[in-house]
Design a protein around this motif. Sequence first.
Motif, short mmCIF file in Angstrom:
data_model
loop_
_atom_site.label_atom_id
_atom_site.label_comp_id
_atom_site.label_asym_id
_atom_site.label_seq_id
_atom_site.Cartn_x
_atom_site.Cartn_y
_atom_site.Cartn_z
N VAL A 109 -13.40 -1.38 -9.33
CA VAL A 109 -13.59 -1.00 -7.92
C VAL A 109 -12.28 -1.16 -7.16
O VAL A 109 -11.87 -0.27 -6.41
CB VAL A 109 -14.71 -1.85 -7.27
CG1 VAL A 109 -14.73 -1.64 -5.76
CG2 VAL A 109 -16.06 -1.50 -7.86
N GLN A 110 -11.61 -2.27 -7.40
CA GLN A 110 -10.33 -2.51 -6.71
C GLN A 110 -9.31 -1.42 -7.01
O GLN A 110 -8.62 -0.93 -6.13
CB GLN A 110 -9.76 -3.86 -7.15
CG GLN A 110 -10.33 -5.00 -6.36
CD GLN A 110 -9.26 -6.07 -6.18
OE1 GLN A 110 -8.08 -5.77 -6.06
NE2 GLN A 110 -9.68 -7.33 -6.14
N MET A 111 -9.25 -1.06 -8.29
CA MET A 111 -8.31 -0.02 -8.70
C MET A 111 -8.67 1.32 -8.07
O MET A 111 -7.82 2.05 -7.57
CB MET A 111 -8.31 0.06 -10.24
CG MET A 111 -7.44 1.16 -10.82
SD MET A 111 -5.71 1.08 -10.31
CE MET A 111 -5.13 -0.25 -11.36
N MET A 112 -9.96 1.61 -8.07
CA MET A 112 -10.42 2.87 -7.49
C MET A 112 -10.08 2.93 -6.00
O MET A 112 -9.58 3.93 -5.49
CB MET A 112 -11.93 3.00 -7.72
CG MET A 112 -12.51 4.30 -7.22
SD MET A 112 -14.28 4.35 -7.58
CE MET A 112 -14.90 3.15 -6.39
N ASN A 113 -10.36 1.84 -5.31
CA ASN A 113 -10.08 1.81 -3.87
C ASN A 113 -8.58 1.98 -3.59
O ASN A 113 -8.19 2.68 -2.66
CB ASN A 113 -10.58 0.51 -3.24
CG ASN A 113 -12.10 0.49 -3.14
OD1 ASN A 113 -12.74 1.54 -3.27
ND2 ASN A 113 -12.66 -0.68 -2.92
N ALA A 114 -7.77 1.33 -4.40
CA ALA A 114 -6.32 1.44 -4.21
C ALA A 114 -5.88 2.90 -4.39
O ALA A 114 -5.11 3.43 -3.59
CB ALA A 114 -5.59 0.54 -5.19
N LYS A 115 -6.42 3.53 -5.41
CA LYS A 115 -6.06 4.94 -5.65
C LYS A 115 -6.51 5.81 -4.49
O LYS A 115 -5.79 6.73 -4.07
CB LYS A 115 -6.69 5.44 -6.95
CG LYS A 115 -5.99 4.94 -8.20
CD LYS A 115 -6.63 5.56 -9.43
CE LYS A 115 -5.90 5.14 -10.68
NZ LYS A 115 -6.61 5.59 -11.88
N LEU A 116 -7.71 5.52 -4.01
CA LEU A 116 -8.25 6.30 -2.89
C LEU A 116 -7.34 6.18 -1.66
O LEU A 116 -7.02 7.17 -1.00
CB LEU A 116 -9.66 5.77 -2.59
CG LEU A 116 -10.60 6.67 -1.81
CD1 LEU A 116 -10.78 8.03 -2.50
CD2 LEU A 116 -11.97 5.98 -1.68
#
Lengths: 61, 536
Positions: free
Chosen positions: A31-38
């Motif tokens: 989730v953290q990685m996804m949010n950062a990419k977003l």
Amino acid sequence: MSLQLQTNIAKPDSFYNRLIDMQRDLSEEEVQMMNAKLILLLSNHIGEEEVLFEAMDLAKP
Amino acid sequence: MLNTYDYPEFDYQQSAEQQSGELKRHPVVIIGAGPIGLTAALECANQGIPVVVLDDNNTVSIGSRAVCYAKRPLEIWDRLGVASPMVEKGISWQVGKVFFKEKLAYQFDLLPEQGHKMPAMINLQQYYLEEYMVNECERQELIDLRWKHKLLSISQNHDIATLVIETPDGVFNMEAQWVIACDGANSDTRKMLGGDFSGQFFQDRFLIADVVMKNDFPTERWFWFDPVFHKNQSALLHKQSDDVWRIDFQLGWDADPEGAKKPENVIPLLKQMLGDDCEFELEWVSVYQFACRRMDKFRYGRVLFAGDSAHQVSPFGARGANTGVQDIDNLGWKLKLNLDGKAPIELLDSYSEERVFAADDNLMNSTRSTDFITPKSKSSRVFRDAVLQLAEKHEFARPLVNSGRLSTPTPYLQSSLNSEDEDAFSSCMAPGTNCADAPITVSGHSSWLLNHLGGQFKLLIINEDAAHSVEQGGVKADVLKLGTDFDDTERLVSQRYDGEQGAVYLIRPDQHVAARWRKFDEAKIKAAIAKACCQH
């Protein structure tokens, strides 16, 4: 241009639902990685430094 | 360990002044014969200043240490007559690859602009660089290189610094009108003067190794984030001359610096990186922790600090030696004018002003690289990895990848020595900027613009008829005029200096623009020379 703080999303429920759905069944790390990419993708789309900095300031605790 | 290089041993000689016991007063004494001290010696000699260089050792740098030299320092060394062996021996490169885990995240090309004499970047072991400069210093009559001379203490009054020096023959005193302290990050001179040296220490350690190997790796800079052969850390591979390769490994803060250096620990690490089939030999290994810090000011009375003694940066981006050489570029002509009574001590304060500004720019860039390479928190690590993952497929994320932004000169745009533009010009070559090189023709022979600028003030005249040399307060600016003194065969001078509609540039002795106009106006030129020399 300054940061848009009026409603700008046509279908708020649909957007929010998709945002939360994305995170279902993912680990905290994913989730953290996804949010950062977003954040990075959307920031590049916005582009204007003034707007980005205004949003950063607003988001700070 | 292997040796591709024989370290020279320079002879200690007792100086006449120590032998006779006579107290001598020197215009300039340089502490430290490293790359910056040697550059300072050559620059002083070039300015006509007799100079003494003191070094407590008697050889060159042990290990490759500083490796990458950028175009601007090469241009300065070219002015001082030492660039050609460096460029000849050095490795020119322009492609860099950045890997994340096992994949190529992206690659860049320095794509140097054509029409410059010097390459964008060369890699060369520091010992070669020092050796070439020592050779040149020995040829120069104005330079007195003294090995095995250790500074024990220093005291100063308003006009003079007194140095207490120890040699194998005992202790003696010297006086100097100016001292240039080039004795590195652990500068004893700085400690003796109680100089303020503060900033940020990074809680990380790096292992650097010079490895000798013959292989067909391309001449490129390879940087790995979190590679499979060295998990959670970073690594760098860079070619130097003589089949010597520089390899850096991030070790993390918990690493034991002494243990990490031992061949039995280094060799397995290298094997994982290079593969079992690659034959290599270790030449030199060192472990370091780095800091980003600078002195509050670079002039302490009669003592001027230059290079690592004044400012220290992380190694990402090759900003240490490169910026130190530019310190000296800035300093030499100012010392000369002051020693000749043509400029007040204020001009030496402008050295501090301009180079502190440049140091801050370097510190900012190297701190940013360090934050990217060694993220300080879990969430900054997530952002870093997100950038690297996105960079693989999406062009937009590539400029965010920061494995070291390579050193470029910092223009002194705010300097008090500049005269502001009155006429409309394009923004490149604004006052405070270092002069761009360009190919020219002089008396039918190919040459380079920078080879005809520098050392003294110059008036570069492009597409403007009226021009003559101008003198102000004992400082003379000679004319270098397009059409008379040189031809702009490729029209790059006109282009790079926005000279199509006529341009008059006042160029400082360090090849930086002091002022510019569209028309020749003697009164304005005089005022600009006075301003650039702090004459009142």
